[in-house]
Design an enzyme around this catalytic site. Structure first.
Site, PDB file in Angstrom:
ATOM      1  N   GLU A 268      61.479  51.713  35.963  1.00 39.88           N
ATOM      2  CA  GLU A 268      62.422  51.552  37.078  1.00 39.88           C
ATOM      3  C   GLU A 268      63.772  51.029  36.628  1.00 39.88           C
ATOM      4  O   GLU A 268      64.341  50.121  37.232  1.00 39.88           O
ATOM      5  CB  GLU A 268      61.818  50.637  38.164  1.00 39.88           C
ATOM      6  CG  GLU A 268      60.543  51.200  38.760  1.00 39.88           C
ATOM      7  CD  GLU A 268      60.005  50.423  39.952  1.00 39.88           C
ATOM      8  OE1 GLU A 268      60.149  49.189  39.960  1.00 39.88           O
ATOM      9  OE2 GLU A 268      59.441  51.060  40.856  1.00 39.88           O
ATOM     10  N   ASP A 341      51.058  52.282  42.983  1.00 38.65           N
ATOM     11  CA  ASP A 341      51.815  51.051  43.194  1.00 38.65           C
ATOM     12  C   ASP A 341      51.322  50.199  44.361  1.00 38.65           C
ATOM     13  O   ASP A 341      51.938  50.201  45.420  1.00 38.65           O
ATOM     14  CB  ASP A 341      53.300  51.398  43.416  1.00 38.65           C
ATOM     15  CG  ASP A 341      54.166  50.162  43.478  1.00 38.65           C
ATOM     16  OD1 ASP A 341      53.694  49.106  43.069  1.00 38.65           O
ATOM     17  OD2 ASP A 341      55.325  50.272  43.928  1.00 38.65           O
ATOM     18  N   GLU A 369      53.685  43.543  50.058  1.00 40.15           N
ATOM     19  CA  GLU A 369      54.771  44.526  50.053  1.00 40.15           C
ATOM     20  C   GLU A 369      54.446  45.749  50.906  1.00 40.15           C
ATOM     21  O   GLU A 369      55.275  46.203  51.683  1.00 40.15           O
ATOM     22  CB  GLU A 369      55.060  44.968  48.606  1.00 40.15           C
ATOM     23  CG  GLU A 369      56.080  46.092  48.525  1.00 40.15           C
ATOM     24  CD  GLU A 369      56.411  46.522  47.103  1.00 40.15           C
ATOM     25  OE1 GLU A 369      55.892  45.919  46.146  1.00 40.15           O
ATOM     26  OE2 GLU A 369      57.209  47.471  46.955  1.00 40.15           O
TER      27      GLU A 369
HETATM   28  O1  GCW Z   1      56.229  48.159  43.784  1.00 46.93           O
HETATM   29  C1  GCW Z   1      57.369  48.136  43.063  1.00 46.93           C
HETATM   30  C2  GCW Z   1      58.283  47.272  43.865  1.00 46.93           C
HETATM   31  C3  GCW Z   1      59.381  46.684  43.033  1.00 46.93           C
HETATM   32  C4  GCW Z   1      58.746  45.977  41.842  1.00 46.93           C
HETATM   33  C5  GCW Z   1      57.949  46.988  41.054  1.00 46.93           C
HETATM   34  C6  GCW Z   1      57.236  46.390  39.865  1.00 46.93           C
HETATM   35  C7  GCW Z   1      59.443  44.047  40.623  1.00 46.93           C
HETATM   36  O2  GCW Z   1      58.780  48.011  44.927  1.00 46.93           O
HETATM   37  O3  GCW Z   1      60.095  45.807  43.838  1.00 46.93           O
HETATM   38  O4  GCW Z   1      59.707  45.337  41.042  1.00 46.93           O
HETATM   39  O5  GCW Z   1      56.976  47.549  41.859  1.00 46.93           O
HETATM   40  O6  GCW Z   1      56.060  46.088  40.008  1.00 46.93           O
HETATM   41  O7  GCW Z   1      57.811  46.237  38.822  1.00 46.93           O
END
Ligand code: GCW
Length: 670
Positions: A268, A341, A369
């Site tokens: 990311e 995720d 989340e």
């Molecule tokens: O799920 C995603 C989240 C991000 C997060 C990422 C991760 C810390 O939306 O906010 O960043 O995973 O786990 O690295």
């Protein structure tokens, strides 16, 4: 007169500050009971044991004036920080073991369990909280206020309030066996390693250490260049290695028991070794070699994916399997429970058990989340239990995710587990009262990965809500049983009203709250848009990950590959995760897929409505603040669940072109 008035105002303020508000929610599950007297003898005088003694004096509920012995021994039956508890004697090999034994004893006294002939060893050596806390005080995906650790790079001075807060945090963690905290976001600012910030890290570590907690830092891979001013952060560059060595040296001078680094690399947009033509092993091993002499570890995250590949669920496995066996023994690959995720439900990540020559640790998300933030009740122990008990078959039947990561099958030098914290400055720590149960549950499962969610909920409810005044029978029938049932069902309800039958990632963009199955702006990365995941079209619904599709099924060990490759033998909870099926596909209930989908969404909404009914009946058992807070939360949740359900059903209906089943929604024209 004036003086008297202002004194009483001050006293009132002090009283309110001490009392907090709500059900003294800031005390978490550690409600202070009027303690009875206890006489304690110990053969160890360490600060950790002293804290154990302190906890006993404040919480002892056994017989008055009992004599209790704390003994550090050498006992082969006890592993790591485990302990033996035999009535009024606690034995452990380490001071932390004594501390955990004490908290076990206190908990058993309060919950009315027996306190003799107990041997308890931790499932994982390192039981860590990951705080996604930024230096500016914000918390990524945090729904409980700002960071308890950071307030901005200009405000690094440590106050008495900070020290007290960190102490309360440490006590809470110790009481459930958590022994590590990574105190900053995995999207790490290079400034975290600046000397000024490290001073504050030292202060935090100094408060956590007396409770057996090690401090870890998330580090930005580009720190040598960004913070250190070097031309590169290439892990094989001599100057870069020198820079990390000096940094490690500086850290260990301040924090001699520093736990190690947590790294999100090439994920990311975060920097990583691939930016310099190197690989994950090059990056992780460079750090591991530097930390090794100090006893530190590197937790290297496998949360990687890129827009180039077709199926995001495949990517971590493809990227990491080639390096199995290439990592140093103090590197642990930190793998999210599922391949995508932290969705409300995912099958386990195929990396578990597949990496046989590398240490692997599970990462769970405690902060909600994707499960309603702090607006919705979701008790997460059942989700984690589901993952831990999933059979990977990688070393024969029974190779559960727990067993392939806790050292009982593979020879891991270090074992660990991580949970992304849900903690913030909110007066109840976690955003809403019942979210505290998720912090509690994570710690308890990290200590004992065989615990059942029902036991954890039972414990938490007793510790949090039971008061001396209550008639035990009434309380059990009127409060404990119905509320426990509600908790245990709550995560499944979220799955039902948001993404049932294996659907996933159909959230509203960015904030991940509420539905957004339609969201697909022209220039958005496809793998960040829900249609990529649900694949709804006129023929049906779901992601084809079978051999005719992305073939993610082949990443699992037999018999799973065959089982998941066939819709008929795929557990229905994962149906649309692995298959694109016709709207008329016949599900186990006998209903067609479209109808089953509508029924599932509807079920989720009704589950929340039932939670409301349950909660309305328990008014007499809790203080009014807790009662009203939860009542409001459930009302909000019921509303949002209905929005979720309606939005998704109406959206998918464009493709299915089938009516909503008559029993669920009688058309107005009928
Ligand atoms: O799920 C995603 C989240 C991000 C997060 C990422 C991760 C810390 O939306 O906010 O960043 O995973 O786990 O690295």
């Amino acid at each position: 007169m004036k003086i008297i008035r202002s004194t009483s105002v001050i006293l009132l303020i002090i009283f309110l500050a001490i009392k907090g508000y709500g059900n003294d929610a800031h005390e978490l599950w550690l409600k202070k009971q009027p303690a009875k007297s206890v006489v304690i003898s110990s053969n160890n005088k360490s600060v950790i044991v002293n804290n154990a003694i302190e906890a006993l004096k404040n919480g002892w509920q056994g017989e008055n004036n009992a004599r209790l012995k704390l003994r550090i021994v050498k006992d082969k039956a006890i592993n790591n920080d485990g302990f033996k508890l035999d009535n009024n004697q606690i034995k452990a090999n380490t001071p932390s073991g004594i501390l955990y034994g004490v908290y076990e004893l206190l908990r058993r006294q309060q919950t009315g369990e027996n306190t003799n002939s107990i041997l308890s060893n931790p499932s994982y050596q390192n039981r860590i909280l990951n705080h996604w806390d930024n230096l500016d005080g914000s918390v990524e995906r945090g729904y409980a206020g700002n960071s308890i650790f950071w307030r901005g790079e200009k405000d690094l001075a440590v106050t008495a309030n900070d020290l007290e807060l960190w102490k309360q945090y440490a006590i809470a963690n110790a009481s459930i066996g958590i022994n590590g905290s990574a105190i900053n976001n995995v999207n790490a600012s290079p400034k975290m390693l600046s000397s000024a910030v490290l001073q504050r890290v030292k202060s935090i570590a100094d408060v956590l250490r007396p409770f057996g907690i090690k401090t870890y830092l998330s580090v930005n891979f580009a720190s040598p260049a960004v913070l250190g001013g070097l031309k590169t952060s290439d892990p094989l560059n001599a100057d870069v290695i020198k820079w990390w060595k000096a940094k490690a040296d500086e850290i260990y001078k301040l924090v001699p028991d520093f736990g190690g680094f947590l790294v999100k690399a090439n994920s990311e947009g975060e920097p990583g070794p691939q930016d310099f033509g190197r690989n994950h092993a090059d990056g992780a091993n460079m750090m591991a070699d530097i930390l090794k002499p100090y006893g530190g570890i590197v937790m290297w995250r496998a949360f990687v994916y890129s827009p180039s590949n077709k199926d995001r669920a495949l990517q971590a496995y493809l990227e990491f399997m080639p390096f199995d066996g290439k990592f140093r023994d103090n590197v642990i690959i930190q793998v999210k429970n599922g391949p995508i995720d932290f969705q409300p439900r995912e099958p386990f990540s195929a990396l578990f058990g597949a990496m046989k020559k590398t240490s692997v640790m599970p990462e769970f998300q405690i902060t909600q989340e994707y499960l309603g933030h702090s607006n919705q009740l979701a008790f997460l122990a059942p989700m984690w239990e589901e993952t831990l008990n999933s059979d990977t078959y990688q070393n024969g039947e029974g190779s559960t995710v727990a067993k392939v990561t806790n050292g009982s099958i593979y020879n891991q030098k270090y074992t660990a587990i991580a949970g992304v914290a849900n903690i913030g400055l909110d007066s109840n720590w976690c955003g809403y009262n019942f979210a505290q149960a998720n912090w509690y549950a994570y710690g308890r499962l990290a200590w004992n990965d065989k615990l059942k969610s029902s036991q954890i909920a039972d414990e938490w409810l007793k510790l949090t809500f039971k008061s001396e005044k209550e008639n035990a029978d009434n309380w059990t029938v009127g409060f404990l049983e119905p509320v426990k049932k509600m908790m245990l069902e709550s995560r499944e309800a979220v799955v039902n009203y948001s993404m049932p039958l294996g659907l996933h990632h159909i959230f509203a963009a960015h904030h991940h709250y509420g539905p957004g199955p339609w969201w697909a702006p022209k220039n958005a990365r496809p793998d960040w848009t829900p249609p990529y995941y649900h694949q709804a079209d006129s023929t049906g619904l779901g992601f084809n990950r079978t051999k005719t599709g992305s073939n993610a099924v082949s990443q699992y060990h037999e018999p799973l590959t065959s089982q998941l490759n066939n819709a008929a033998t795929t557990p229905e909870i994962y149906l649309l995760w692995f298959h694109h099926l016709s709207w008329d596909y016949k599900t186990k209930s006998g209903r067609k897929l479209w109808d089953e989908l509508c029924y599932s969404y509807d079920k989720g909404v009704n589950q929340v409505r039932d939670f409301q009914k349950t909660w309305d009946k328990i008014e007499n058992y809790v203080d009014s603040t807790s009662f009203v807070e939860m009542q409001k939360l459930l009302k909000h949740q019921a509303f949002d669940a209905k929005v979720y359900s309606d939005a998704c059903v109406m959206y998918f209906q464009q493709f299915s072109k089938r009516p909503i089943p008559f029993e669920l929604e009688r058309p107005v024209y009928n």
